[in-house]
Enzyme design. Structure first.
Site, mmCIF file in Angstrom:
data_model
loop_
_atom_site.group_PDB
_atom_site.id
_atom_site.type_symbol
_atom_site.label_atom_id
_atom_site.label_comp_id
_atom_site.label_asym_id
_atom_site.label_seq_id
_atom_site.Cartn_x
_atom_site.Cartn_y
_atom_site.Cartn_z
ATOM 1 N N LYS A 71 11.121 -32.870 -45.540
ATOM 2 C CA LYS A 71 10.614 -31.882 -44.602
ATOM 3 C C LYS A 71 12.352 -31.336 -44.410
ATOM 4 O O LYS A 71 13.148 -30.269 -44.279
ATOM 5 C CB LYS A 71 10.055 -31.752 -43.522
ATOM 6 C CG LYS A 71 9.454 -31.017 -42.875
ATOM 7 C CD LYS A 71 7.911 -31.766 -41.756
ATOM 8 C CE LYS A 71 7.914 -32.728 -41.623
ATOM 9 N NZ LYS A 71 8.141 -32.997 -40.107
ATOM 10 N N ARG A 101 2.702 -29.109 -34.505
ATOM 11 C CA ARG A 101 1.819 -29.551 -35.220
ATOM 12 C C ARG A 101 0.727 -29.993 -34.961
ATOM 13 O O ARG A 101 0.358 -30.747 -35.555
ATOM 14 C CB ARG A 101 2.999 -31.461 -34.380
ATOM 15 C CG ARG A 101 3.646 -32.048 -35.947
ATOM 16 C CD ARG A 101 3.627 -33.178 -35.602
ATOM 17 N NE ARG A 101 4.041 -34.345 -35.632
ATOM 18 C CZ ARG A 101 5.912 -34.454 -37.088
ATOM 19 N NH1 ARG A 101 7.013 -33.184 -36.887
ATOM 20 N NH2 ARG A 101 6.484 -35.577 -37.384
ATOM 21 N N ARG A 110 12.654 -46.432 -41.193
ATOM 22 C CA ARG A 110 11.972 -46.291 -39.315
ATOM 23 C C ARG A 110 11.245 -46.911 -39.291
ATOM 24 O O ARG A 110 9.735 -47.583 -39.897
ATOM 25 C CB ARG A 110 11.807 -45.224 -39.347
ATOM 26 C CG ARG A 110 12.524 -43.353 -39.147
ATOM 27 C CD ARG A 110 12.590 -42.347 -39.616
ATOM 28 N NE ARG A 110 11.283 -42.110 -38.921
ATOM 29 C CZ ARG A 110 11.038 -40.766 -39.172
ATOM 30 N NH1 ARG A 110 11.641 -39.809 -39.999
ATOM 31 N NH2 ARG A 110 9.645 -40.356 -38.995
HETATM 32 P P1 ADP Z 1 7.627 -37.277 -39.865
HETATM 33 O O1 ADP Z 1 7.723 -36.024 -40.401
HETATM 34 O O2 ADP Z 1 8.082 -38.384 -41.070
HETATM 35 O O3 ADP Z 1 6.296 -37.769 -39.123
HETATM 36 P P2 ADP Z 1 9.025 -36.892 -37.544
HETATM 37 O O4 ADP Z 1 10.729 -37.095 -37.483
HETATM 38 O O5 ADP Z 1 9.727 -34.946 -38.002
HETATM 39 O O6 ADP Z 1 8.825 -37.144 -38.708
HETATM 40 O O7 ADP Z 1 8.401 -37.419 -36.402
HETATM 41 C C1 ADP Z 1 8.523 -38.637 -35.784
HETATM 42 C C2 ADP Z 1 7.595 -38.675 -34.906
HETATM 43 O O8 ADP Z 1 7.552 -38.358 -33.442
HETATM 44 C C3 ADP Z 1 6.285 -38.506 -35.052
HETATM 45 O O9 ADP Z 1 4.931 -39.240 -35.380
HETATM 46 C C4 ADP Z 1 5.488 -38.181 -33.511
HETATM 47 O O10 ADP Z 1 5.036 -39.495 -32.804
HETATM 48 C C5 ADP Z 1 7.192 -37.407 -32.757
HETATM 49 N N1 ADP Z 1 6.898 -35.949 -32.629
HETATM 50 C C6 ADP Z 1 7.784 -35.037 -33.680
HETATM 51 N N2 ADP Z 1 7.906 -33.940 -33.180
HETATM 52 C C7 ADP Z 1 6.385 -34.221 -32.566
HETATM 53 C C8 ADP Z 1 5.503 -32.434 -32.675
HETATM 54 N N3 ADP Z 1 5.886 -31.541 -32.282
HETATM 55 N N4 ADP Z 1 4.586 -32.931 -31.637
HETATM 56 C C9 ADP Z 1 3.849 -34.900 -31.153
HETATM 57 N N5 ADP Z 1 4.769 -35.596 -31.439
HETATM 58 C C10 ADP Z 1 5.635 -35.419 -32.417
#
Ligand code: ADP
Length: 218
Positions: A10, A86, A155
Site C-alpha cells: 500500500k 481503517r 519497524r
Molecule cells: P501498516 O498498513 O503496515 O500497518 P501504517 O503505516 O499504515 O502501516 O500504520 C502503522 C500503524 O499506525 C497502525 O498499525 C496503527 O497503529 C496506526 N495507524 C495508522 N493509520 C491509522 C488509522 N487510520 N487509524 C488508526 N490507527 C492508525
C-alpha cells in the site's frame, strides 16, 4: 484512497501514485511516525499503541487528517489517502469531511495473507525517509538508505506479535470497508501479487477505466 492488508504494498504504491498523478500522498502511518520522532508526549503514547499493533483512536486520526486535508495542496488537485480510513466510522467521518463529494475511488490491493506475512517479516525501512527495503532487496551499502543515507531497520510493529495483531484488526475493522465502498460504487479491486511496477500499472489502468466511465456519466 488505497486499501489493503498490511504488507500488501500500500505505502509503496501510494508514493508512486502520488508521483504519477502529481498530488500529495497523505499517510496516517507517516504522520504518526512523525509524531513519534518528534518525541512529544503525544508521540510517546502513539509509539506505544503502534508498537503493539493496535489502532489509534478515531478522533485523534480524524483530527490529524482534517487538518492535513485543509492544506492548500490537498485542495488543489486531489490527494492519495494511505492508511485511512481503517474503520467504518473513519470512512463515514472522511465522507462528512469531504462533503459535498467524497473520495473518488477506493482501491483495494489484494494479496493472500500467507504472502503478506512473508513480506512483513522481511520488510526493512529507513528510519529517516521511510524508504522500503527487504531482506531480499537490501540497500546497496551496509543497511544505509540508498535515498538519504539513514539507517535501515525493521519497524518495531513488524515484529511477529504486532504483525499478528495488526492482521487480526485488519480482518475485523478494516476489511468491512471493502463492502462499504463496494455498495457505494466507489471500489475497485486490484491484484497485488507481482512486481511493484506491474501492480502500479494495474492500479493506474483500473483508475483510468473509472475516470473514463465517469467522463461518460458525469
Ligand atoms: P501498516 O498498513 O503496515 O500497518 P501504517 O503505516 O499504515 O502501516 O500504520 C502503522 C500503524 O499506525 C497502525 O498499525 C496503527 O497503529 C496506526 N495507524 C495508522 N493509520 C491509522 C488509522 N487510520 N487509524 C488508526 N490507527 C492508525
Amino acid at each position: 484512497m488505497v486499501l489493503g492488508k498490511q504488507g500488501a504494498g500500500k505505502g509503496t504504491q501510494c508514493v508512486r501514485l502520488s508521483h504519477h498523478y502529481v498530488v500529495p500522498h497523505i499517510s496516517t502511518g507517516d504522520m504518526l511516525r512523525g509524531a513519534v520522532k518528534s518525541g512529544s508526549d503525544l508521540g510517546v503514547k502513539v509509539k506505544e499503541v503502534m508498537d503493539s499493533g493496535e489502532l489509534l483512536g478515531d478522533d485523534l486520526i480524524m483530527e490529524m487528517v482534517a487538518e492535513r486535508l485543509a492544506e492548500p495542496d490537498a485542495r488543489a488537485r486531489g490527494f492519495i489517502l494511505d492508511g485511512c480510513p481503517r474503520t467504518t466510522h473513519q470512512a463515514e467521518m472522511v465522507a462528512a469531511l469531504l462533503n459535498p463529494g467524497d473520495i473518488d475511488l477506493a482501491v483495494d490491493i489484494e494479496v493472500p495473507t500467507s504472502q503478506v506475512l512473508r513480506r512483513l517479516a522481511a520488510r526493512r525501512v529507513c528510519v529517516d525517509c521511510g524508504a522500503n527495503y527487504s531482506v531480499a532487496a537490501p540497500p546497496r551499502v551496509n543497511w544505509t538508505c540508498d535515498v538519504c543515507g539513514g539507517e535501515v531497520v525493521q519497524r518495531d510493529d513488524d515484529k511477529e506479535e504486532a504483525i499478528r495483531r495488526r492482521l487480526e484488526l485488519y480482518e475485523r475493522q478494516t476489511a468491512p470497508l471493502i463492502d462499504f465502498y463496494e455498495k457505494r460504487g466507489q471500489l475497485t479491486k486490484v491484484n497485488g501479487v507481482g512486481a511493484p511496477d506491474t501492480v502500479l500499472r494495474r492500479i493506474i489502468r483500473a483508475t483510468e477505466d473509472r475516470r473514463q466511465r465517469w467522463g461518460r456519466h458525469r
